[in-house]
Design a protein around this motif. Structure first.
Motif, PDB file in Angstrom:
ATOM      1  N   CYS A 103       0.827  -1.213   0.000  1.00 14.83           N
ATOM      2  CA  CYS A 103       0.000   0.000   0.000  1.00 14.83           C
ATOM      3  C   CYS A 103       0.861   1.263   0.000  1.00 14.83           C
ATOM      4  O   CYS A 103       0.560   2.238  -0.709  1.00 14.83           O
ATOM      5  CB  CYS A 103      -0.939  -0.003   1.196  1.00 14.83           C
ATOM      6  SG  CYS A 103      -2.165  -1.333   1.149  1.00 14.83           S
ATOM      7  N   ARG A 125       2.512   1.821  -3.528  1.00 13.86           N
ATOM      8  CA  ARG A 125       1.539   2.234  -4.538  1.00 13.86           C
ATOM      9  C   ARG A 125       1.123   3.691  -4.353  1.00 13.86           C
ATOM     10  O   ARG A 125       0.940   4.430  -5.315  1.00 13.86           O
ATOM     11  CB  ARG A 125       0.317   1.319  -4.498  1.00 13.86           C
ATOM     12  CG  ARG A 125       0.591  -0.064  -5.085  1.00 13.86           C
ATOM     13  CD  ARG A 125      -0.532  -1.027  -4.760  1.00 13.86           C
ATOM     14  NE  ARG A 125      -1.762  -0.671  -5.448  1.00 13.86           N
ATOM     15  CZ  ARG A 125      -2.981  -1.023  -5.022  1.00 13.86           C
ATOM     16  NH1 ARG A 125      -3.096  -1.731  -3.895  1.00 13.86           N
ATOM     17  NH2 ARG A 125      -4.053  -0.691  -5.702  1.00 13.86           N
ATOM     18  N   ALA A 126       0.994   4.108  -3.095  1.00 13.57           N
ATOM     19  CA  ALA A 126       0.648   5.505  -2.822  1.00 13.57           C
ATOM     20  C   ALA A 126       1.774   6.434  -3.270  1.00 13.57           C
ATOM     21  O   ALA A 126       1.529   7.484  -3.882  1.00 13.57           O
ATOM     22  CB  ALA A 126       0.352   5.692  -1.341  1.00 13.57           C
ATOM     23  N   LYS A 177       2.082   6.690  -7.205  1.00 13.17           N
ATOM     24  CA  LYS A 177       1.035   7.474  -7.857  1.00 13.17           C
ATOM     25  C   LYS A 177       1.463   8.926  -8.063  1.00 13.17           C
ATOM     26  O   LYS A 177       1.025   9.588  -9.016  1.00 13.17           O
ATOM     27  CB  LYS A 177      -0.256   7.423  -7.044  1.00 13.17           C
ATOM     28  CG  LYS A 177      -1.393   8.202  -7.676  1.00 13.17           C
ATOM     29  CD  LYS A 177      -2.708   7.988  -6.960  1.00 13.17           C
ATOM     30  CE  LYS A 177      -3.818   8.782  -7.653  1.00 13.17           C
ATOM     31  NZ  LYS A 177      -5.139   8.550  -7.039  1.00 13.17           N
ATOM     32  N   GLU A 210      -1.683  14.420  -0.057  1.00 11.01           N
ATOM     33  CA  GLU A 210      -2.146  13.569  -1.144  1.00 11.01           C
ATOM     34  C   GLU A 210      -1.681  12.123  -0.988  1.00 11.01           C
ATOM     35  O   GLU A 210      -2.444  11.186  -1.253  1.00 11.01           O
ATOM     36  CB  GLU A 210      -1.693  14.135  -2.487  1.00 11.01           C
ATOM     37  CG  GLU A 210      -0.195  14.339  -2.631  1.00 11.01           C
ATOM     38  CD  GLU A 210       0.168  15.230  -3.816  1.00 11.01           C
ATOM     39  OE1 GLU A 210      -0.760  15.763  -4.465  1.00 11.01           O
ATOM     40  OE2 GLU A 210       1.375  15.377  -4.099  1.00 11.01           O
ATOM     41  N   GLU A 220      -3.700  10.532   1.983  1.00  6.11           N
ATOM     42  CA  GLU A 220      -5.073  10.208   1.569  1.00  6.11           C
ATOM     43  C   GLU A 220      -5.093   8.954   0.699  1.00  6.11           C
ATOM     44  O   GLU A 220      -5.945   8.071   0.874  1.00  6.11           O
ATOM     45  CB  GLU A 220      -5.673  11.381   0.807  1.00  6.11           C
ATOM     46  CG  GLU A 220      -7.107  11.145   0.358  1.00  6.11           C
ATOM     47  CD  GLU A 220      -7.699  12.318  -0.387  1.00  6.11           C
ATOM     48  OE1 GLU A 220      -8.859  12.214  -0.837  1.00  6.11           O
ATOM     49  OE2 GLU A 220      -7.003  13.352  -0.539  1.00  6.11           O
ATOM     50  N   GLU A 221      -4.144   8.857  -0.226  1.00  7.12           N
ATOM     51  CA  GLU A 221      -4.095   7.684  -1.102  1.00  7.12           C
ATOM     52  C   GLU A 221      -3.718   6.431  -0.321  1.00  7.12           C
ATOM     53  O   GLU A 221      -4.288   5.348  -0.552  1.00  7.12           O
ATOM     54  CB  GLU A 221      -3.093   7.927  -2.237  1.00  7.12           C
ATOM     55  CG  GLU A 221      -2.948   6.770  -3.225  1.00  7.12           C
ATOM     56  CD  GLU A 221      -4.190   6.517  -4.054  1.00  7.12           C
ATOM     57  OE1 GLU A 221      -4.188   5.532  -4.815  1.00  7.12           O
ATOM     58  OE2 GLU A 221      -5.167   7.302  -3.953  1.00  7.12           O
ATOM     59  N   TYR A 222      -2.764   6.556   0.597  1.00  4.53           N
ATOM     60  CA  TYR A 222      -2.378   5.400   1.410  1.00  4.53           C
ATOM     61  C   TYR A 222      -3.576   4.882   2.207  1.00  4.53           C
ATOM     62  O   TYR A 222      -3.827   3.672   2.250  1.00  4.53           O
ATOM     63  CB  TYR A 222      -1.243   5.778   2.358  1.00  4.53           C
ATOM     64  CG  TYR A 222      -0.871   4.655   3.304  1.00  4.53           C
ATOM     65  CD1 TYR A 222      -0.053   3.617   2.883  1.00  4.53           C
ATOM     66  CD2 TYR A 222      -1.369   4.619   4.602  1.00  4.53           C
ATOM     67  CE1 TYR A 222       0.265   2.567   3.729  1.00  4.53           C
ATOM     68  CE2 TYR A 222      -1.056   3.578   5.459  1.00  4.53           C
ATOM     69  CZ  TYR A 222      -0.243   2.552   5.022  1.00  4.53           C
ATOM     70  OH  TYR A 222       0.051   1.521   5.861  1.00  4.53           O
ATOM     71  N   ARG A 242      -6.723   5.220   1.546  1.00  6.74           N
ATOM     72  CA  ARG A 242      -7.691   4.616   0.624  1.00  6.74           C
ATOM     73  C   ARG A 242      -7.262   3.204   0.239  1.00  6.74           C
ATOM     74  O   ARG A 242      -8.071   2.259   0.264  1.00  6.74           O
ATOM     75  CB  ARG A 242      -7.818   5.489  -0.623  1.00  6.74           C
ATOM     76  CG  ARG A 242      -8.901   5.021  -1.597  1.00  6.74           C
ATOM     77  CD  ARG A 242      -8.864   5.807  -2.892  1.00  6.74           C
ATOM     78  NE  ARG A 242      -7.705   5.457  -3.716  1.00  6.74           N
ATOM     79  CZ  ARG A 242      -7.644   4.368  -4.471  1.00  6.74           C
ATOM     80  NH1 ARG A 242      -8.648   3.504  -4.517  1.00  6.74           N
ATOM     81  NH2 ARG A 242      -6.560   4.126  -5.199  1.00  6.74           N
ATOM     82  N   LEU A 243      -5.997   3.047  -0.103  1.00  5.44           N
ATOM     83  CA  LEU A 243      -5.484   1.735  -0.490  1.00  5.44           C
ATOM     84  C   LEU A 243      -5.505   0.755   0.674  1.00  5.44           C
ATOM     85  O   LEU A 243      -5.872  -0.412   0.518  1.00  5.44           O
ATOM     86  CB  LEU A 243      -4.055   1.874  -1.024  1.00  5.44           C
ATOM     87  CG  LEU A 243      -3.894   2.597  -2.359  1.00  5.44           C
ATOM     88  CD1 LEU A 243      -2.433   2.947  -2.596  1.00  5.44           C
ATOM     89  CD2 LEU A 243      -4.441   1.748  -3.499  1.00  5.44           C
TER      90      LEU A 243
END
Length: 216
Positions: A23, A26-27, A30, A70, A73-75, A77-78
């Motif tokens: 995770c 991937r964050a 991005k 950002e 938030e992405e981490y 979410r994943l």
């Protein structure tokens, strides 16, 4: 004889490093940031997801954390979707827990992982209602090494500090246990090494889960 054991989750009960790495990377990717190894993530974890992201960004060269909002938030979410990616109990953990339950020892989890994720991981691996108490990171309750989470577990179980063992794999865990006045057990199958546990005054250090039974 002790009446209860509080376990850390990541690096103590469950090997979660692949999910954290998966995770986290991937964050970062991005937003065009570099990836890191599982060994790196073993030192990013331990103080909650926000600190994990800050440590990863710092190592990525973003010392001013310009990408923090950002990436965080992405981490999150994943991780909400993939927190169980390749997660499994460490060898010997399930037999240890079964033996504790046979002896009438209460078992609890205290984690800096968000509460909903903590519950999801524990119940997926061990079953619903297997543990007597699960305490993850919640608003209004300070994270480890603050002892507030320990105090919540003590209150819920109706037990005193001297009734507990506190088990974990990092400096944060040893400090949490000490801050709460508990007997601390450092484990060597997790994310950190013996020196870190010794430097943070673990009462004992064990190499295999079954060794915990000697300290009840």
């Amino acid at each position: 004889m002790k009446k209860a054991v509080i376990f850390d989750l990541d690096g103590t009960l469950a090997n979660t490093i692949e999910s954290l790495t998966y995770c986290g990377n991937r964050a970062l990717q991005k937003f065009g940031l570099p990836s890191f190894t599982q060994e790196d993530y073993k030192y990013f974890v331990g103080d909650g997801s926000a600190v994990l992201v800050r440590r990863a960004l710092t190592k990525a060269g973003d010392a001013e954390l310009t990408h923090y909002d950002e990436v965080y938030e992405e981490y999150c979410r994943l991780f909400a979707k993939d927190c169980m990616y390749q997660v499994r109990p460490y060898d010997g953990i399930i037999p240890l827990l079964e033996e504790l339950k046979k002896k009438g020892i209460r078992i609890a989890v205290l984690s800096n992982k968000p509460h909903e994720n903590s519950v999801s991981v524990v119940e997926t691996l061990f079953g619903k209602d297997y543990f007597d108490c699960i305490q993850g990171q919640k608003a209004g309750i300070p994270k480890k090494p603050d002892p507030a989470g320990v105090f919540k577990i003590e209150e819920y179980l109706g037990l005193a500090p001297e009734d507990f063992l506190y088990v974990g794999d990092t400096s944060v865990d040893m400090r949490t246990g000490k801050n709460a006045g508990l007997f601390t057990v450092g484990v060597l199958w997790g994310f950190r090494d013996r020196k870190e546990l010794e430097d943070n005054h673990a009462d004992v250090i064990i190499e295999k889960p079954a060794e915990l039974l000697e300290f009840l």
